[in-house]
Design an enzyme around this catalytic site. Structure first.
Site, PDB file in Angstrom:
ATOM      1  N   LEU A  73       0.851  -1.175   0.000  1.00 18.43           N
ATOM      2  CA  LEU A  73       0.000   0.000   0.000  1.00 18.43           C
ATOM      3  C   LEU A  73       0.894   1.235   0.000  1.00 18.43           C
ATOM      4  CD1 LEU A  73      -2.758  -0.871   2.630  1.00 18.43           C
ATOM      5  CD2 LEU A  73      -3.115  -0.522   0.191  1.00 18.43           C
ATOM      6  N   ASP A  74       0.540   2.250  -0.795  1.00 20.21           N
ATOM      7  CA  ASP A  74       1.290   3.503  -0.803  1.00 20.21           C
ATOM      8  C   ASP A  74       1.260   4.129   0.589  1.00 20.21           C
ATOM      9  OD1 ASP A  74       1.736   3.240  -3.508  1.00 20.21           O
ATOM     10  OD2 ASP A  74       0.001   4.450  -4.074  1.00 20.21           O
ATOM     11  N   PRO A  75       2.223   5.000   0.907  1.00 16.52           N
ATOM     12  CA  PRO A  75       2.197   5.677   2.207  1.00 16.52           C
ATOM     13  C   PRO A  75       0.873   6.392   2.493  1.00 16.52           C
ATOM     14  CG  PRO A  75       4.326   6.017   1.169  1.00 16.52           C
ATOM     15  CD  PRO A  75       3.462   5.303   0.157  1.00 16.52           C
TER      16      PRO A  75
END
Length: 336
Positions: A73-75
């Site tokens: 998951l992206d930040p």
């Protein structure tokens, strides 16, 4: 709880945790790894003693436990992150291509290089004309089997070079970015926020030089590509927060949620980017499950893991701490 007996310890397993928005997936996994190297769930007594000695010697126990995650998951994003321990890591590939469910908030009027709020503003466009009915009427184009072009600011490679490198250095793409076929099983607008929210466009702006570099990168494949701003001219709009709305979607593996938001904003004659992104389900792991759903596992809360990292607290009569007891309710043991 699964039938885990002292004789079956240590175990290999899969479980889901609730990743918070902010940290990278890798940093979250590293924090979880530290906790797992203190648990009899996953290590023998001898391994636990070795791990404790390594900590005292400030030595990293890299090989003492095998851990991985089933889809980054992206930040910016939060939600379900599937973790594999031991033999569970061999099962993680199942979660790369599985069906996933997301909730995402789109903010109109501005597109960014990353297609989300952590990027820099590339172009502004009118947004005041966009209605809920207009957005809903365009959703049908994005349902079912669709062709989706990955963002130019992505790590995908073309002729051995990441796409973002072409965009940043002004190197013309040798050919168009190849669309990929993905499946959007369901897509619906679940909340129309309008201007009743606190989201704002990113303060960081693309410089003229950066815009020229991006136009140069696209000149061979999109001759009319332009990063020129077309700001909203309505005086009323200038005093309002731009329109935002929330989408819920169930998609196949490999789908770019940010691209759906970006392309949908274009379809309604505006620009847009993602300001929130939550993965609410990944395969058999979900943020919430129905009480009678025995095939779905819910996820370990992040605040519980944060507390345990500082102080695991007392053990019960069976020798489990609070975070281990909660994990036992959610664990999918991998046999063999």
């Amino acid at each position: 709880m699964p039938k885990i007996t002292p004789s079956s310890l240590p175990v290999s397993a899969l479980f889901g945790l609730v990743k918070p928005s902010g940290p990278t997936s890798m940093s979250v996994i590293n924090d979880v790894k530290i906790l797992c190297t203190r648990s009899k769930l996953f290590l023998t007594q001898a391994q636990l003693e070795k791990a404790e000695k390594d900590v005292k010697r400030r030595k990293k126990s890299r090989d003492i436990i095998k851990i991985g995650q089933g889809g980054t998951l992206d930040p910016l994003a939060d939600g379900v992150l599937v973790v594999g321990i031991g033999r569970g890591t061999k099962k993680l590939s199942e979660f790369l291509d599985c069906t996933k469910e997301y909730y995402t908030t789109c903010l109109l009027g501005c597109e960014t290089d990353s297609y989300d709020s952590q990027g820099a503003s590339v172009r502004q466009a009118p947004w005041k004309h966009v209605t809920r009915e207009q957005v809903e009427s365009e959703l049908e184009k994005f349902r079912g089997s669709i062709k989706q072009t990955p963002p130019i600011f992505s790590a995908l490679k073309m002729d051995g070079r990441p796409l973002y490198e072409y965009a940043r250095k002004g190197i013309p793409l040798p050919r168009a970015i190849e669309p990929r076929e993905v499946t959007v099983h369901s897509l619906e607008l679940v909340e129309w926020k309008g201007s009743e929210h606190t989201y704002r466009w990113p303060e960081k702006q693309f410089t003229d030089e950066e815009k020229q570099a991006m136009e140069k990168a696209l000149e061979n494949v999109e001759p009319d590509a332009s990063m020129k701003n077309e700001p909203e001219v309505s005086e009323e709009a200038s005093e309002q927060a731009p329109t935002a709305f929330v989408l819920k979607m169930t998609v196949s593996g490999g789908t770019y949620v940010r691209s759906i938001v970006h392309d949908l904003a274009h379809a309604v004659g505006s620009a847009g980017h993602v300001v929130t992104l939550t993965r609410s389900r990944q395969g058999r792991f979900a943020l919430k499950k129905e009480a009678d759903d025995e095939k779905t596992f819910d996820c370990l809360p992040w605040d519980l893991l944060e507390r345990a990292a500082k102080d695991a607290g007392p053990k019960d009569e069976e020798g489990w701490t609070e975070w281990e007891r909660e994990l036992l309710k959610r664990i999918d043991v991998v046999e063999g």
